[in-house]
Design a protein around this motif. Structure first.
Motif, PDB file in Angstrom:
ATOM      1  N   LEU A   9      12.582  -2.268 -24.188  1.00 58.78           N
ATOM      2  CA  LEU A   9      13.483  -1.742 -23.171  1.00 58.78           C
ATOM      3  C   LEU A   9      14.917  -1.725 -23.684  1.00 58.78           C
ATOM      4  CD1 LEU A   9      13.933  -0.807 -20.213  1.00 58.78           C
ATOM      5  CD2 LEU A   9      14.213  -3.216 -19.640  1.00 58.78           C
ATOM      6  N   TYR A  10      15.311  -2.734 -24.468  1.00 56.36           N
ATOM      7  CA  TYR A  10      16.685  -2.860 -24.965  1.00 56.36           C
ATOM      8  C   TYR A  10      17.080  -1.666 -25.833  1.00 56.36           C
ATOM      9  CZ  TYR A  10      14.560  -7.469 -24.447  1.00 56.36           C
ATOM     10  OH  TYR A  10      13.815  -8.531 -24.005  1.00 56.36           O
ATOM     11  N   ASP A  11      16.099  -1.012 -26.451  1.00 59.40           N
ATOM     12  CA  ASP A  11      16.394   0.102 -27.344  1.00 59.40           C
ATOM     13  C   ASP A  11      16.855   1.354 -26.600  1.00 59.40           C
ATOM     14  OD1 ASP A  11      15.690  -1.575 -29.386  1.00 59.40           O
ATOM     15  OD2 ASP A  11      13.757  -0.634 -29.786  1.00 59.40           O
ATOM     16  N   PHE A  12      16.691   1.384 -25.287  1.00 56.96           N
ATOM     17  CA  PHE A  12      17.061   2.550 -24.499  1.00 56.96           C
ATOM     18  C   PHE A  12      18.445   2.425 -23.853  1.00 56.96           C
ATOM     19  CE2 PHE A  12      12.437   2.574 -24.568  1.00 56.96           C
ATOM     20  CZ  PHE A  12      12.187   3.878 -24.968  1.00 56.96           C
ATOM     21  N   TYR A  13      19.164   1.348 -24.115  1.00 56.56           N
ATOM     22  CA  TYR A  13      20.452   1.115 -23.458  1.00 56.56           C
ATOM     23  C   TYR A  13      21.572   2.003 -23.971  1.00 56.56           C
ATOM     24  CZ  TYR A  13      18.620  -3.109 -21.231  1.00 56.56           C
ATOM     25  OH  TYR A  13      17.910  -3.995 -20.485  1.00 56.56           O
ATOM     26  N   TYR A  62      17.813  -9.442 -16.748  1.00 53.96           N
ATOM     27  CA  TYR A  62      16.533 -10.140 -16.627  1.00 53.96           C
ATOM     28  C   TYR A  62      16.688 -11.582 -17.126  1.00 53.96           C
ATOM     29  CZ  TYR A  62      14.542  -5.441 -16.235  1.00 53.96           C
ATOM     30  OH  TYR A  62      14.256  -4.159 -15.847  1.00 53.96           O
ATOM     31  N   VAL A  63      15.739 -12.425 -16.791  1.00 51.43           N
ATOM     32  CA  VAL A  63      15.747 -13.811 -17.284  1.00 51.43           C
ATOM     33  C   VAL A  63      14.836 -13.951 -18.502  1.00 51.43           C
ATOM     34  CG1 VAL A  63      16.387 -14.893 -15.098  1.00 51.43           C
ATOM     35  CG2 VAL A  63      13.983 -14.461 -15.601  1.00 51.43           C
ATOM     36  N   ASP A  64      14.678 -12.891 -19.259  1.00 54.43           N
ATOM     37  CA  ASP A  64      13.793 -12.885 -20.419  1.00 54.43           C
ATOM     38  C   ASP A  64      14.253 -13.815 -21.533  1.00 54.43           C
ATOM     39  OD1 ASP A  64      15.951 -11.105 -20.616  1.00 54.43           O
ATOM     40  OD2 ASP A  64      14.942  -9.866 -22.099  1.00 54.43           O
ATOM     41  N   ARG A  65      15.550 -14.041 -21.645  1.00 54.18           N
ATOM     42  CA  ARG A  65      16.052 -14.925 -22.706  1.00 54.18           C
ATOM     43  C   ARG A  65      15.624 -16.362 -22.460  1.00 54.18           C
ATOM     44  NH1 ARG A  65      21.112 -17.605 -24.275  1.00 54.18           N
ATOM     45  NH2 ARG A  65      21.226 -17.509 -26.546  1.00 54.18           N
ATOM     46  N   THR A  66      15.755 -16.841 -21.244  1.00 54.15           N
ATOM     47  CA  THR A  66      15.375 -18.229 -20.943  1.00 54.15           C
ATOM     48  C   THR A  66      13.863 -18.406 -20.878  1.00 54.15           C
ATOM     49  OG1 THR A  66      15.586 -17.827 -18.566  1.00 54.15           O
ATOM     50  CG2 THR A  66      17.508 -18.727 -19.700  1.00 54.15           C
ATOM     51  N   ARG A  67      13.154 -17.362 -20.556  1.00 50.32           N
ATOM     52  CA  ARG A  67      11.683 -17.439 -20.490  1.00 50.32           C
ATOM     53  C   ARG A  67      11.006 -17.044 -21.798  1.00 50.32           C
ATOM     54  NH1 ARG A  67      10.533 -14.789 -14.539  1.00 50.32           N
ATOM     55  NH2 ARG A  67      11.485 -16.474 -13.364  1.00 50.32           N
ATOM     56  N   HIS A  68      11.790 -16.698 -22.805  1.00 50.55           N
ATOM     57  CA  HIS A  68      11.277 -16.273 -24.115  1.00 50.55           C
ATOM     58  C   HIS A  68      10.277 -15.140 -23.948  1.00 50.55           C
ATOM     59  CE1 HIS A  68      13.416 -19.545 -25.945  1.00 50.55           C
ATOM     60  NE2 HIS A  68      12.834 -20.392 -25.129  1.00 50.55           N
ATOM     61  N   GLN A  69      10.785 -14.046 -23.383  1.00 46.38           N
ATOM     62  CA  GLN A  69       9.979 -12.855 -23.180  1.00 46.38           C
ATOM     63  C   GLN A  69      10.657 -11.660 -23.843  1.00 46.38           C
ATOM     64  OE1 GLN A  69       9.917 -12.918 -18.857  1.00 46.38           O
ATOM     65  NE2 GLN A  69       7.774 -13.541 -18.892  1.00 46.38           N
TER      66      GLN A  69
END
Length: 96
Positions: free
Chosen positions: A31-35, A53-60
């Protein structure tokens, strides 16, 4: 501790079904590649700090899933692996 996405690194394919029609989603990338035009070149953890998103803390790792059947785009949250998990999985595959 380092974490890595098993789909980005080619260890496993994206295996998610469409929540609309139930067909298999195709991986359209992170998803980050579309920013923006330079977003694929940003550090992954840097992109995770301001994406909402909380993906950094959840390691996603957040991927974009595309359903060619119903033309639906969906965010797919993938759990990242640690190096220890990678070694364990590789040993299992090698000895089974």
């Amino acid at each position: 501790m380092n974490h890595l996405c098993p789909v980005c690194n080619g260890f496993t394919p994206l295996q998610q079904t469409c929540s609309t029609c139930g067909q298999a989603l195709q991986d359209a990338g992170r998803l980050y590649d579309f920013y923006g035009s330079y977003s694929p070149y940003r550090e992954i953890d840097d992109a995770k700090m301001d994406n909402g998103y909380v993906d950094r803390t959840r390691h996603q790792c957040v991927h974009t899933g595309w359903c060619s059947s119903c033309q639906t785009e969906q965010a797919v949250f993938l759990d990242e692996w640690t190096p220890a998990m990678l070694v364990t999985d590789m040993e299992k595959d090698a000895y089974q």
